[in-house]
Write a protein that holds these residues in place. Structure first.
Motif, PDB file in Angstrom:
ATOM      1  N   LEU A 102       0.826  -1.200   0.000  1.00  7.44           N
ATOM      2  CA  LEU A 102       0.000   0.000   0.000  1.00  7.44           C
ATOM      3  C   LEU A 102       0.861   1.250   0.000  1.00  7.44           C
ATOM      4  O   LEU A 102       0.559   2.238  -0.685  1.00  7.44           O
ATOM      5  CB  LEU A 102      -0.931   0.000   1.215  1.00  7.44           C
ATOM      6  N   THR A 103       1.953   1.212   0.763  1.00  6.09           N
ATOM      7  CA  THR A 103       2.865   2.362   0.796  1.00  6.09           C
ATOM      8  C   THR A 103       3.499   2.583  -0.570  1.00  6.09           C
ATOM      9  O   THR A 103       3.585   3.718  -1.059  1.00  6.09           O
ATOM     10  CB  THR A 103       3.949   2.144   1.860  1.00  6.09           C
ATOM     11  N   ASP A 104       3.952   1.501  -1.197  1.00  3.70           N
ATOM     12  CA  ASP A 104       4.577   1.627  -2.521  1.00  3.70           C
ATOM     13  C   ASP A 104       3.595   2.158  -3.565  1.00  3.70           C
ATOM     14  O   ASP A 104       4.002   2.838  -4.523  1.00  3.70           O
ATOM     15  CB  ASP A 104       5.131   0.274  -2.972  1.00  3.70           C
ATOM     16  N   LEU A 105       2.317   1.834  -3.399  1.00  6.55           N
ATOM     17  CA  LEU A 105       1.304   2.306  -4.345  1.00  6.55           C
ATOM     18  C   LEU A 105       0.867   3.738  -4.067  1.00  6.55           C
ATOM     19  O   LEU A 105       0.104   4.313  -4.860  1.00  6.55           O
ATOM     20  CB  LEU A 105       0.061   1.393  -4.276  1.00  6.55           C
ATOM     21  N   ALA A 106       1.341   4.296  -2.961  1.00  7.24           N
ATOM     22  CA  ALA A 106       0.926   5.642  -2.542  1.00  7.24           C
ATOM     23  C   ALA A 106      -0.580   5.711  -2.348  1.00  7.24           C
ATOM     24  O   ALA A 106      -1.225   6.738  -2.629  1.00  7.24           O
ATOM     25  CB  ALA A 106       1.396   6.699  -3.548  1.00  7.24           C
ATOM     26  N   ALA A 107      -1.171   4.610  -1.875  1.00  7.71           N
ATOM     27  CA  ALA A 107      -2.597   4.598  -1.557  1.00  7.71           C
ATOM     28  C   ALA A 107      -2.819   5.434  -0.297  1.00  7.71           C
ATOM     29  O   ALA A 107      -2.114   5.267   0.697  1.00  7.71           O
ATOM     30  CB  ALA A 107      -3.069   3.161  -1.337  1.00  7.71           C
ATOM     31  N   ARG A 108      -3.812   6.326  -0.336  1.00 10.35           N
ATOM     32  CA  ARG A 108      -4.006   7.219   0.809  1.00 10.35           C
ATOM     33  C   ARG A 108      -5.490   7.349   1.122  1.00 10.35           C
ATOM     34  O   ARG A 108      -6.343   7.171   0.260  1.00 10.35           O
ATOM     35  CB  ARG A 108      -3.427   8.603   0.500  1.00 10.35           C
ATOM     36  N   TRP A 109      -5.774   7.682   2.367  1.00 12.77           N
ATOM     37  CA  TRP A 109      -7.154   7.917   2.760  1.00 12.77           C
ATOM     38  C   TRP A 109      -7.188   9.008   3.806  1.00 12.77           C
ATOM     39  O   TRP A 109      -6.416   8.977   4.762  1.00 12.77           O
ATOM     40  CB  TRP A 109      -7.799   6.647   3.308  1.00 12.77           C
ATOM     41  N   ASP A 110      -8.089   9.963   3.622  1.00  7.77           N
ATOM     42  CA  ASP A 110      -8.190  11.055   4.582  1.00  7.77           C
ATOM     43  C   ASP A 110      -9.445  10.930   5.435  1.00  7.77           C
ATOM     44  O   ASP A 110      -9.376  10.750   6.642  1.00  7.77           O
ATOM     45  CB  ASP A 110      -8.147  12.409   3.856  1.00  7.77           C
TER      46      ASP A 110
END
Length: 398
Positions: A102-110
């Motif tokens: 998930l970190t490598d994919l730059a997946a983010r949630w606010d």
């Protein structure tokens, strides 16, 4: 079922059909519905659909790879960020590799509220269409081979690819980078040869060390993308590099990836070599294509030339890499080595048969003899001294 969920069901059913006007009407109804309720229904259903993928063999990088191929750029980004949202609901334990992906994919949630509008870039209608398409894709994905224990599952002794920060792997990457950037075939060959030598020795040392362990690892796996154009030729290159490193490869054409099974050091070698050799093969193919155009042989035959070039390159590279692996084993003066390597190869084949019991074979077609000849010549320049093992047909799931 809430009104928003009913609207979403109608939009999904229409999107799966063939009536374009019906799909547009269902999307319009979704647009004029209660925005907050529609967003909540979309997020909840996407999260449930994504959560069902993990026990069915999918990993975050697999989902993102397919989304990038089949969705718009915004749709792929929406789905990528939804992976981060769904992470909150995962049952413990959540393995470290999952969060690393998930970190490598730059997946983010606010935050949940207004999540779609924040990613809509002012175009909510298109964003809704992209989100619906992402949900249709996720809900249509079939089960695939489970290569790693999913979140919430008990850990089992499957091998994993070595850490990317390994000093040996860093040296190999540096050598392959020099091979890719060199404009001199002999120099590129020397860099690639040294990289293969380092990896072969590392693999042998790892095999002998593992043979003395109380609980030896079992074969693990990874997936490598095979994007168009010339996906079959790229899958063949993966298979040939895998075979040279005592791994098995199975190509899933419809899903756009090849699954490679093997032990940690061998998987690392396959990933690094495949990436570098694909760069070298593509560069050589483009140079050859330019030469053809200069001789007035471009046009409609370019596709046949390119495909034949890449197929020949893959088979020739496979021969050379297998020869190098055999030479490295013969240089290692240890009576234990051959039985250990044979046992590991048997374990990998057994794992492949368990995960892919119904594989088929795909035959290659040579449509351009000049492309075939040029590809073999480029492979001679890109890698190691030749051996002559028989090439193997491409293997894929039934």
């Amino acid at each position: 079922m809430s009104p928003a969920e009913t609207l979403l069901d109608d939009a999904l059913a229409a999107a799966r059909g063939t009536d374009v006007r019906a799909a547009e009407r269902a999307l319009d109804a979704l647009v004029v519905g209660d925005g907050a309720a529609v967003d909540a229904a979309l997020l909840a259903r996407l999260s449930r659909a994504v959560g069902r993928l993990w026990p069915r063999g999918w990993q975050p990088v697999d989902v993102d790879r397919l989304a990038t191929r089949r969705l718009t750029a915004r749709g792929a980004r929406l789905l990528r960020d939804t992976l981060a949202a769904q992470r909150r609901a995962l049952p413990a334990p959540v393995p470290a590799w999952f969060d690393e992906q998930l970190t490598d994919l730059a997946a983010r949630w606010d935050a949940d509220a207004g999540w779609l509008d924040r990613r809509a870039d002012g175009d909510r209608i298109t964003a809704l269409r992209d989100a619906v398409d992402a949900l249709v894709l996720v809900e249509s994905l079939p089960p695939i081979a489970v290569l790693r224990p999913p979140p919430g599952a008990a850990a089992v002794p499957l091998a994993a690819v070595p850490a990317t920060g390994s000093r040996m792997l860093d040296r190999v990457r540096a050598l392959l980078a020099k091979a890719e950037s060199s404009g001199y075939p002999a120099e590129a060959e020397a860099f690639t040869a040294k990289a293969q030598e380092l990896m072969a020795r590392h693999s042998i040392d790892a095999a002998l060390l593992a043979a003395t362990a109380e609980r030896p690892d079992q074969p693990g796996g990874m997936r490598l993308g095979t994007d168009a154009p010339y996906a079959a030729a790229k899958a063949l290159l993966i298979q040939e590099v895998a075979a040279a490193n005592r791994c098995e490869s199975v190509w899933s054409d419809d899903l756009g990836f090849a699954t490679v099974l093997g032990f940690p050091a061998d998987l690392a070698a396959v990933e690094l070599l495949h990436t570098s050799l694909l760069v070298q093969a593509t560069a050589a193919m483009l140079r050859g294509r330019g030469d053809r155009s200069g001789r007035g042989k471009g046009g409609r035959r370019t596709k046949g030339y390119d495909e034949s070039f890449l197929n020949a390159f893959a088979l020739r590279i496979g021969e050379r890499l297998r020869s190098a692996s055999t030479a490295a084993a013969e240089e290692h003066a240890d009576d234990r080595l051959l039985p250990v390597l044979a046992a590991r190869s048997d374990a990998v084949r057994e794992r492949a048969d368990q995960l892919f019991p119904g594989t088929t074979r795909h035959r290659l077609q040579v449509r351009d003899t000049e492309g075939w000849s040029s590809g073999a010549t480029a492979a001679d320049r890109a890698s190691l001294d030749a051996g002559r093992p028989a090439p193997r047909p491409l293997r894929g799931p039934r």
